[in-house]
Write a protein that holds these residues in place. Structure first.
Motif, PDB file in Angstrom:
ATOM      1  N   LYS A 149      94.509   6.650 -41.622  1.00  0.00           N
ATOM      2  CA  LYS A 149      93.721   6.576 -40.395  1.00  0.00           C
ATOM      3  C   LYS A 149      94.455   7.197 -39.207  1.00  0.00           C
ATOM      4  O   LYS A 149      94.426   6.691 -38.088  1.00  0.00           O
ATOM      5  CB  LYS A 149      93.370   5.117 -40.070  1.00  0.00           C
ATOM      6  N   ARG A 184      92.932  -3.138 -41.139  1.00  0.00           N
ATOM      7  CA  ARG A 184      92.725  -4.117 -40.069  1.00  0.00           C
ATOM      8  C   ARG A 184      93.861  -4.054 -39.042  1.00  0.00           C
ATOM      9  O   ARG A 184      93.635  -4.182 -37.838  1.00  0.00           O
ATOM     10  CB  ARG A 184      92.636  -5.523 -40.664  1.00  0.00           C
ATOM     11  N   GLU A 237      93.550  -0.905 -36.830  1.00  0.00           N
ATOM     12  CA  GLU A 237      92.395  -1.070 -35.949  1.00  0.00           C
ATOM     13  C   GLU A 237      92.741  -1.990 -34.775  1.00  0.00           C
ATOM     14  O   GLU A 237      92.401  -1.707 -33.624  1.00  0.00           O
ATOM     15  CB  GLU A 237      91.220  -1.643 -36.732  1.00  0.00           C
ATOM     16  N   GLU A 254      95.322  -0.233 -32.418  1.00  0.00           N
ATOM     17  CA  GLU A 254      94.662   0.803 -31.630  1.00  0.00           C
ATOM     18  C   GLU A 254      93.866   0.203 -30.484  1.00  0.00           C
ATOM     19  O   GLU A 254      93.836   0.728 -29.371  1.00  0.00           O
ATOM     20  CB  GLU A 254      93.742   1.636 -32.534  1.00  0.00           C
ATOM     21  N   SER A 255      93.215  -0.938 -30.746  1.00  0.00           N
ATOM     22  CA  SER A 255      92.457  -1.594 -29.691  1.00  0.00           C
ATOM     23  C   SER A 255      93.370  -2.117 -28.588  1.00  0.00           C
ATOM     24  O   SER A 255      93.021  -2.081 -27.410  1.00  0.00           O
ATOM     25  CB  SER A 255      91.624  -2.742 -30.274  1.00  0.00           C
TER      26      SER A 255
END
Length: 231
Positions: free
Chosen positions: A166, A215, A218, A221-222
């Motif tokens: 990713k 997970r 993600e 990154e948030s």
């Protein structure tokens, strides 16, 4: 000794840097090197890594495993939901550098911290960089069922698979011997490490590891986005 003496007669599949394969016997050559220095792989590993890092349960060899007060017995499946214990294979310990090291989760946490750069006096940053440098393209990794939706590139380093997961670099290694499974991975970008040890040959690990990293990235990154917006 018989197997090692046959290595000189083998024809390589391709030139160095063009392909790779994992072979326990070649790792065993390391044991011969230490023997010629009047020591052993076990002594070298203990002196340079296990003791300096303070790994409480790590050891080398089958006898050391069984001498532990709480060693996890290996298990194999006999049906979909049933398991039975099995014996530890002697063959793995014939090649200690390949499959003869024992460790608990506590040990692996210590080891992971070292790989993340927290013990530079023992595991130097340049060594970590050297073993996780992409060396050989590994296209087949891109088609692994549980990983393929996450990977855009895959290489092999020195004992480590180097994934583009990713958009992030992920260093990964998986182990499988009769009755045991293990996954180890770390993200140098975020300083996150992951270890999963199983005393059973369960495919759960194939699903759990990539799901964790999907997970994890993600979430991280948030957090980065939130911090950037806040600035």
């Amino acid at each position: 000794e018989r197997v090692l003496n046959m290595l000189s007669d083998l024809e390589p599949l391709c030139s160095p840097g063009k392909c790779y394969t994992y072979q326990n016997t070649l790792f065993a050559v390391i044991e011969e090197y230490f023997a010629n220095q009047n020591t052993s792989y076990q002594q070298a590993l203990t002196k340079t890594i296990i003791e300096p890092l303070g790994m409480p349960n790590a050891s080398v060899g089958k006898q050391a495993l069984k001498a532990s007060k709480k060693w996890a017995k290996p298990h194999v499946a006999i049906s979909k939901n049933k398991w039975r214990s099995t014996s530890v294979k002697d063959d793995y310990y014939r090649y200690s550098p390949a499959a003869g090291v024992n460790a608990s989760l506590e040990d692996m946490i210590v080891w992971m911290r070292a790989l993340l750069g927290e013990e530079p006096s023992v595991i130097k940053p340049e060594l970590i960089k050297q073993v996780t440098e992409p060396r050989v393209k590994s296209k087949k990794e891109l088609y692994r069922r549980q990983w393929r939706n996450h990977l855009s590139d895959a290489h092999y380093g020195l004992g480590w698979r180097v994934y583009e997961f990713k958009g992030h670099k992920l260093n990964y290694h998986g182990g499988w011997v009769k009755g045991y499974r293990a996954d180890v991975a770390f993200s140098p970008e975020f300083g996150v490490g992951y270890v999963m040890l199983m005393n059973a040959e369960s495919n759960l690990i194939n699903e759990f590891t990539p799901d964790f990293w999907a997970r994890c990235f993600e979430h991280l990154e948030s957090l980065q986005l939130t911090a950037k917006v806040g600035d």
